[in-house]
Design an enzyme around this catalytic site. Structure first.
Site, PDB file in Angstrom:
ATOM      1  N   ASP A 280      -1.625 -10.526   5.761  1.00 16.36           N
ATOM      2  CA  ASP A 280      -1.711  -9.278   5.024  1.00 16.36           C
ATOM      3  C   ASP A 280      -2.213  -8.125   5.876  1.00 16.36           C
ATOM      4  OD1 ASP A 280      -1.622  -7.750   2.600  1.00 16.36           O
ATOM      5  OD2 ASP A 280      -3.804  -7.864   2.531  1.00 16.36           O
ATOM      6  N   THR A 281      -1.512  -7.011   5.803  1.00 15.69           N
ATOM      7  CA  THR A 281      -1.984  -5.758   6.383  1.00 15.69           C
ATOM      8  C   THR A 281      -1.291  -4.612   5.662  1.00 15.69           C
ATOM      9  OG1 THR A 281      -2.336  -4.527   8.448  1.00 15.69           O
ATOM     10  CG2 THR A 281      -0.218  -5.635   8.180  1.00 15.69           C
ATOM     11  N   ALA A 282      -1.913  -3.436   5.678  1.00 18.19           N
ATOM     12  CA  ALA A 282      -1.362  -2.304   4.933  1.00 18.19           C
ATOM     13  C   ALA A 282       0.016  -1.908   5.434  1.00 18.19           C
ATOM     14  CB  ALA A 282      -2.324  -1.114   5.011  1.00 18.19           C
ATOM     15  N   GLY A 330       5.194  -2.951  -1.195  1.00 17.38           N
ATOM     16  CA  GLY A 330       4.376  -1.929  -1.828  1.00 17.38           C
ATOM     17  C   GLY A 330       3.469  -1.220  -0.837  1.00 17.38           C
ATOM     18  N   VAL A 331       3.646   0.072  -0.687  1.00 17.15           N
ATOM     19  CA  VAL A 331       2.755   0.901   0.128  1.00 17.15           C
ATOM     20  C   VAL A 331       2.384   2.128  -0.696  1.00 17.15           C
ATOM     21  CG1 VAL A 331       2.495   2.324   2.198  1.00 17.15           C
ATOM     22  CG2 VAL A 331       3.711   0.121   2.332  1.00 17.15           C
ATOM     23  N   GLY A 332       1.139   2.156  -1.153  1.00 25.95           N
ATOM     24  CA  GLY A 332       0.647   3.328  -1.859  1.00 25.95           C
ATOM     25  C   GLY A 332       0.698   3.353  -3.369  1.00 25.95           C
ATOM     26  N   CYS A 337      -5.558   2.987  -4.297  1.00 26.92           N
ATOM     27  CA  CYS A 337      -5.020   3.366  -2.988  1.00 26.92           C
ATOM     28  C   CYS A 337      -4.845   4.881  -2.867  1.00 26.92           C
ATOM     29  CB  CYS A 337      -3.680   2.670  -2.779  1.00 26.92           C
ATOM     30  SG  CYS A 337      -2.996   2.919  -1.135  1.00 26.92           S
TER      31      CYS A 337
END
Length: 514
Positions: A280-282, A330-332, A337
Site C-alpha cells: 500500500d502507498t498513496a 482511488g486517489v483522493g 483525504c
C-alpha cells in the site's frame, strides 16, 4: 340425609376414595385443610380451634391428601421447569438455578433468547444488591435480559467483553451495560472495542485506552457476573459464525508499505498466516511499487497480493504484470483525504473504477474500490463499475465497534474521532522516535485531516446496522437493474453522465421546499 345433602357431600369429595370418610369427618377434614393450606394457619392453631391435638390435625391432613380430598398443585409459569431447576441446584451445590423451557416448534429446537432474557432479568433483580459491581458479558440472552430489566438496585455496571452485534433489538453489549446502569441509576463502564482482534499487539493497544482501561480496573471488583454460554455450533453460536475457515480463524488482511524492510515484514506476515497481503502507498503507479510487488512475489506467497492505489488503466497493467492479483483504486475520494485540495491530483472515483476494472478483466484480475463511500448508492455504483470489493473507512468510524474512545458533544451526541493516515497527527505518531529534523521535514507533507468527528447514527450505531443498510440499497439496485447476481448487475448496468442538477434532484427533502 336428603338428596341435596348427598350432592353437597359428593361435591366436596374429589374422588370415590374420599367417600369412605364419614360426612362429619369430610367436613372437618375439609375445614382443617382450608385453614392449613389456604389460610396459612399452623397445626397448633387449628388444634385449638377444633379442640383436638395437633397430632390428630397432622393425621387428618395426611389422610385428606391420601384420599384425594386435597390436591396440591405446584404451579409455576409455563416457561420454568421447577423440577429440573431444583435437580440442577442440588447436583452442583448452587444457591439458585432456574431452568427455562424453550418450546420447540416443528423440528427447530433452538433456544429462545428473548424468553430466557426476560426470566434472567427477573432473577438478576432478585440477586443484585445495592453497592454491587455487576459485570455483563456479551450474549444474545444477556442483551435481551438488559432490554427486559425494569428493576435493579443501585450498582455499578461494567462490560466484561468487547463488542459484537448479532442483530438483536438492543444494540450489543455496550447498550446492555447502558441499559442496566440506567435502570439501576449507577455508573456504566462500557468497552468500546471489538470482541475479537487480529493479534495480541492490537489488544494491548486498545487496553491502554482511557475508557477501556477504566473498565478493566473494575474487573477485580465484580461481585455479580452475568455471562452467556452457548453451543459451539454453526447457526447457533454467533461467535462461531464470526469465524470463517476450517481452523476457526478470522480472515485477516495485512498491509506493508514500499519503504524500509517491507520484504522482511511481508515474510513475517505470511508466516503468521495472513489471508491477504496488501502492498500500500498513496501513489501506486511508480517504479518503487513495481519493484516492491516483484520482491514480495518472489517470496512465493500462497495468498492474493493487493497493490495500489492507482486510478488509470496503465497503472493496472503495470502492477498486474509486476505480480499483483488485485488492484486498489482511488486517489483522493476519502473523507479524511486532502490530496486533491493539496495537490490537484486524483480522479472521480466512479470513472477510475470503471476504467481500471475493464483493464483488470483483460488479465482475469480484480479491482477494489477504495474510498468515497458515504451512502449505499456509492457501493452499488462501484459494483456496477466492475469492482469486486468496496472498501469503507470513515463511514464505519462512526460506530461502536471502531477503535477509539466514544465521546459526546455539547448536545449529548455520541461520536468517535477520526483522522487521515497522511495527516499531521498520524505523521507525528509515526515519527515520534525519529530526529527533530526528520520529524520537521516529514511534517511538511500533510495530506489528511488531523481530527474529524464521526457521529454515531442513533438508528444505526453498529457496523452490522450499516452493513444491513448497504445490503438493502445494493439489493434494491439489483432489482431496478433486473439482475439476479452482482456479475449480472455489472453486465446490465448502463453508464451515463449526470449533471449536478440531476444529482441534486435525486436527494431527499427533509423539509418543505416552500
Amino acid at each position: 340425609m336428603n338428596s341435596s345433602e348427598e350432592i353437597a357431600v359428593a361435591g366436596m369429595s374429589a374422588g370415590r376414595s374420599a367417600l369412605r370418610m364419614g360426612p362429619a369427618e369430610l367436613v372437618q377434614a375439609a375445614a382443617m385443610a382450608r385453614r392449613f393450606y389456604l389460610e396459612g394457619k399452623s397445626k397448633i392453631q387449628i388444634a385449638e380451634e377444633f379442640g383436638v391435638s395437633r397430632f390428630k390435625v397432622a393425621r387428618v391432613l395426611e389422610t385428606a391428601l391420601e384420599r384425594d380430598l386435597v390436591r396440591i398443585e405446584i404451579r409455576v409459569p409455563a416457561e420454568l421447569d421447577a423440577e429440573r431447576s431444583d435437580a440442577l441446584r442440588a447436583r452442583y451445590g448452587l444457591r439458585h438455578a432456574v431452568v427455562v423451557e424453550s418450546p420447540a416448534e416443528g423440528e427447530d429446537e433452538s433456544p429462545d433468547p428473548e424468553n430466557l432474557g426476560e426470566v434472567a432479568a427477573d432473577l438478576l433483580g432478585e440477586l443484585v444488591t445495592e453497592g454491587d459491581v455487576l459485570g455483563l458479558a456479551w450474549g444474545r440472552s444477556t442483551i435481551h435480559m438488559a432490554a427486559a430489566l425494569d428493576r435493579l438496585p443501585p450498582c455499578t455496571v461494567v462490560q466484561l467483553t468487547g463488542v459484537y452485534d448479532a442483530g438483536t433489538a438492543e444494540r450489543g453489549s455496550v447498550e446492555a451495560v447502558r441499559r442496566a446502569a440506567q435502570v439501576s441509576g449507577g455508573e456504566a463502564h462500557p468497552i468500546y472495542a471489538p470482541m475479537l482482534l487480529p493479534d495480541p499487539a492490537t489488544a494491548a493497544a486498545l487496553r491502554s485506552q482511557t475508557g477501556i482501561a477504566r473498565a478493566f480496573e473494575y474487573f477485580d471488583k465484580v461481585t455479580v457476573a452475568c455471562v452467556s454460554i452457548g453451543s459451539w455450533e454453526p447457526g447457533i453460536s454467533t461467535v462461531h459464525d464470526m469465524l470463517s475457515d476450517a481452523e476457526g480463524k478470522l480472515r485477516i488482511a495485512a498491509a506493508v508499505g514500499i519503504n524500509g524492510d517491507f520484504v522482511g515484514k511481508a515474510k513475517q506476515l505470511l508466516d503468521a498466516g495472513v489471508d491477504t497481503l496488501v502492498i500500500d502507498t498513496a501513489h501506486g503507479h511508480q517504479e518503487s511499487m513495481i519493484a516492491a510487488i516483484k520482491a514480495v512475489r518472489a517470496l512465493d506467497p500462497q495468498v492474493p497480493i493487493v497493490a495500489g492505489n492507482i486510478v488509470a488503466a496503465e497503472g493496472v497493467k503495470d502492477l498486474i504484470e509486476a505480480g499483483a492479483d488485485i488492484i486498489k483504486v482511488g486517489v483522493g475520494p476519502g473523507a479524511m483525504c486532502t490530496t486533491r485540495m493539496m495537490t490537484g491530483v486524483g480522479r472521480p472515483q466512479f470513472s477510475a473504477v470503471l476504467e481500471c476494472a475493464a483493464e483488470a478483466k483483460k488479465y482475469g484480475k480484480h479491482v477494489w474500490a477504495d474510498g468515497g463511500v458515504r451512502h449505499p448508492r456509492d457501493v452499488a455504483m462501484a459494483l456496477a463499475a466492475g469492482a469486486s470489493n468496496v472498501m469503507i473507512g470513515s463511514w464505519f468510524a462512526g460506530t461502536y465497534e471502531s477503535p477509539g474512545d466514544l465521546q459526546q458533544d455539547a448536545n449529548g451526541r455520541l461520536y468517535k474521532e477520526s483522522f487521515g493516515m497522511a495527516s499531521a497527527r498520524a505523521v507525528k505518531n509515526r515519527t515520534s522516535d525519529e530526529s527533530a529534523y526528520d520529524r520537521a521535514r516529514k511534517a511538511l507533507f500533510e495530506e489528511g485531516i488531523s481530527t474529524s468527528r464521526m457521529f454515531l447514527d442513533p438508528t444505526r450505531p453498529g457496523v452490522e446496522d450499516l452493513i444491513d443498510s448497504i445490503i438493502a440499497g445494493v439489493r434494491s439496485s439489483c432489482t431496478y437493474a433486473g439482475a439476479g447476481s452482482l456479475a449480472e448487475f455489472e453486465e446490465k448496468s448502463v453508464v451515463g453522465i449526470q449533471s449536478a442538477a440531476g444529482y441534486a434532484e435525486g436527494k431527499p427533502l427533509h423539509a418543505s421546499w416552500s
